[in-house]
Design an enzyme around this catalytic site. Sequence first.
Site, PDB file in Angstrom:
ATOM      1  CG  HIS A 170      -1.744 -10.351  -5.483  1.00 33.19           C
ATOM      2  ND1 HIS A 170      -2.219 -10.323  -4.190  1.00 33.19           N
ATOM      3  CD2 HIS A 170      -0.611 -11.097  -5.449  1.00 33.19           C
ATOM      4  CE1 HIS A 170      -1.403 -11.008  -3.407  1.00 33.19           C
ATOM      5  NE2 HIS A 170      -0.420 -11.499  -4.146  1.00 33.19           N
ATOM      6  CG  ASP A 382      -9.713  -4.134  -7.939  1.00 29.34           C
ATOM      7  OD1 ASP A 382      -8.530  -4.512  -8.029  1.00 29.34           O
ATOM      8  OD2 ASP A 382     -10.079  -3.256  -7.143  1.00 29.34           O
TER       9      ASP A 382
END
Length: 494
Positions: A170, A382
Amino acid sequence: MPQESSKRLVVVSNRLPASLKQVEGEWTVQPGSGGLVTAIAPVLKNRGGLWIGWSGGHGDVDLPKLLGDFSKDAGYDLHPVQLTEEEVRGYYYGFANEIIWPLFHDFQSRCNFDPSYWRDYLDVNLKFAEVTARYSRESDYIWVHDYHLMHLAFMLRNMGIQRSCGFFLHIPFPPPDIYLKLPWRDKILRALLEFDLVGFQTLRDRRNFVECMEALVPNAKCTGRGNMVTIEHQNRKIRAGGFPISIDFNQFASLSADKDVVRMADEFKDALRHRKIILGVDRLDYTKGIPQRLEAIRQLFIRFPDLREKVTFVQIAVPSREEIPEYHSLKVEIEQLVGEINGQFTRPGWIPIHYQYRNLPRPELVSYYRAADMALITPLRDGLNLVAKEYCAANVNENGVLFLSEFAGAAAQLQNAGAILVNPYDTEGVAKAIRRAYYMDKRERHTRMSKLRESVRRNNIYWWVDSFLQAAFSSQLEDFPQDTVDFQTESTST
């Protein structure tokens, strides 16, 4: 419930979608929060599968009894992994949060390569593998999530347990010049090659993984072009590809149209005297770029006095990893910046920055999304960023503007759909982009947001799961039949 021979989806992650909290000396179960729960819970519910993870508790706790009711309501079974305080300290706070998290987000200077953390990480991965072996069946598909459990397939194979295993990262996967600084670089890379499918958020992450593999595992051969490649290693074939995670678009859009949410959004706008609202929503973390964002807001009011008293910036910071001193220092830094900027620009009847440090219930969060004229999503790095997609889904009036960091994984998908990309380190550039959006023609705002919402709607959470399972073993979500029982997810997404 499914028959013994039926195919089940088994999710394995560091945390369960429910957490244990001690209230007045008694342990209680509360719904979990965070991006993974937001993404996976709607997919797994009522399909008779399993979720394996740490419960967040220590010591003698009657977990089966506490988690039983939650499992019944959710429609899938929860199986906890018991960890000692020492294991949590070394594996989670140590290896995961002092090594992998900063390194993979390009913050090498924050790493603490303590050798004891590595041993704790391996011990805990073995514990997760043992629970997975105990409760899964050979026909199940094991879907392992994130950097905490990169050795799980390796552990299962060493135990002689045959399972189809996929892994999804992720967070970003770093390029070789960063990854090669990891003392256990070779062991982790070879452990990832024990999965049948390794998924990443973006093609850039997958390319970084392949480049690292070519540098460290010279006998591995990579073939293929486009999104999916095949790696041949030790008489096995492993697939690797990019699968940008998403959200349940319809859930957010429907909630945004709920009368109570509409009322809260109107009250929010009334309280700010219908000034233009710029919104930031982040888990408190140094990767999210909140101090840089606040400096951009300062630059906005310095360089463009015409916007003073016309816009208000609302920053919601969700508490995270409060036990780590570095996160407490970041909280103090943010609070000091908010105080400085408000002290510099506040006028009677107008406070430029409204700062909240708390968890928000889902309806209240969506009311903020609905009310905001602009969303400032500017992480320094991110993996993807689901807040950007949530904002678009909740913007049912299609009049909002999304600012998105160039270094967020979501930029690869949303830059051509109407998002305004910015460099979070360029505070003056961010300020200029905000001013341009303030004076943007209504038609352009609508066109941009309409395209963004269509992109998120089309590539929703179910599309993400289907694309991963299709790549894993030519299956889709419908191959894991859903029971007729239904329930409403109430977890807060951050």
